[in-house]
Design a protein around this motif. Sequence first.
Motif, PDB file in Angstrom:
ATOM      1  N   UNK A 166       1.280  13.456   5.436  1.00  0.00           N
ATOM      2  CA  UNK A 166       2.502  13.954   5.923  1.00  0.00           C
ATOM      3  C   UNK A 166       2.361  15.657   6.364  1.00  0.00           C
ATOM      4  N   UNK A 167       1.265  16.267   5.834  1.00  0.00           N
ATOM      5  CA  UNK A 167       1.344  17.849   5.913  1.00  0.00           C
ATOM      6  C   UNK A 167       0.358  17.916   7.314  1.00  0.00           C
ATOM      7  N   UNK A 168      -0.152  16.809   7.929  1.00  0.00           N
ATOM      8  CA  UNK A 168      -1.197  16.952   9.147  1.00  0.00           C
ATOM      9  C   UNK A 168      -0.463  16.271  10.217  1.00  0.00           C
ATOM     10  N   UNK A 195      -3.015  21.610  11.217  1.00  0.00           N
ATOM     11  CA  UNK A 195      -2.719  21.335  12.535  1.00  0.00           C
ATOM     12  C   UNK A 195      -4.079  21.238  13.100  1.00  0.00           C
ATOM     13  N   UNK A 196      -4.013  20.327  14.087  1.00  0.00           N
ATOM     14  CA  UNK A 196      -5.272  20.120  14.828  1.00  0.00           C
ATOM     15  C   UNK A 196      -4.896  19.799  16.245  1.00  0.00           C
ATOM     16  N   UNK A 197      -5.730  20.384  17.150  1.00  0.00           N
ATOM     17  CA  UNK A 197      -5.485  20.301  18.483  1.00  0.00           C
ATOM     18  C   UNK A 197      -5.290  18.998  19.244  1.00  0.00           C
ATOM     19  N   UNK A 198      -5.482  17.766  18.448  1.00  0.00           N
ATOM     20  CA  UNK A 198      -5.112  16.621  18.909  1.00  0.00           C
ATOM     21  C   UNK A 198      -5.168  15.461  17.830  1.00  0.00           C
ATOM     22  N   UNK A 252      -1.107  28.616   2.759  1.00  0.00           N
ATOM     23  CA  UNK A 252      -1.868  28.427   3.626  1.00  0.00           C
ATOM     24  C   UNK A 252      -1.649  27.564   4.849  1.00  0.00           C
ATOM     25  N   UNK A 253      -1.870  27.758   6.018  1.00  0.00           N
ATOM     26  CA  UNK A 253      -1.878  26.977   7.250  1.00  0.00           C
ATOM     27  C   UNK A 253      -3.287  26.948   7.620  1.00  0.00           C
TER      28      UNK A 253
END
Length: 271
Positions: free
Chosen positions: A68-70, A48-51, A12-13
């Motif tokens: 570490x995975x963000x 992931x985040x847009x910022x 899952x991502x």
Amino acid sequence: CYLLMLLFRFKLIISLHGDEVERMRNLSKKSIRYYLYNKLFTSAVNITGCSKFLINELQRNFNGINTNKCYPMYNGVSEVFLTKKLKLHKKDYIFCAARFMPKKGLDLLYKATQLSMGNNLLIAGGDENEFLTLGLKKMEGIILLGPLTQNELAKHLTEIKLTVIPSRKEPYGIIVAEALCCGSPVVATNVGGIPELIALATEKLSPTEKEIFNHLVKLVEPEIESIRAGLNKIMENYSGLEEYLKLIPKVRKQFSWSKRLDQFHNVLAES
């Protein structure tokens, strides 16, 4: 989603873009919803985040997530904003596009331009009823454009004198990137992911080019006087528009989706 992941054993991502993180902030840590969200985030292989700002917000809400995975994955813009012909001769309008809600700061822009500027104010994104719910009055010189298609938005951004993004909160601020790619001078508030976006836009510019860029792109505080000062400063520097437009092809390269996704794929390959 968490239960399906357990059942079918897929990786899952998770990709975050703003409002959902804000809503999670209000969850009780004793609630089942918070527990399941936490399970979902800790089980994901990447988040992931847009910022960076948004990633930090997530980690404050769920402090057990492996940092570490963000990582941030900045959004690109649609092709229409990357290919629109740039215009040196601008129409005498100030432009803003936003959802009509308090955090977008339209009241700040309204008051900042009310007593000065002498330019008509074009606002896209909502209708007159929504405008009134913000406690604002329709006045002479204010034109509400309603929702715009991407082609219509790109047309306005290339033609108007400058764009203002007066947000009180902004996880990324895609309209800032769209405005820059269309060659619009910009006044934007120094909140959320906007300063990261500006840093991304100028990443490949030389020190001299950054100086030219900074004459027509101003980060300001989400306050009436600060926004007004930013607008006045750009008007003072407007003779540098031609040099500013010469930088836009470099800025556009930073916001192509192919460039943004290449970075995403590189991270996945290392996971």
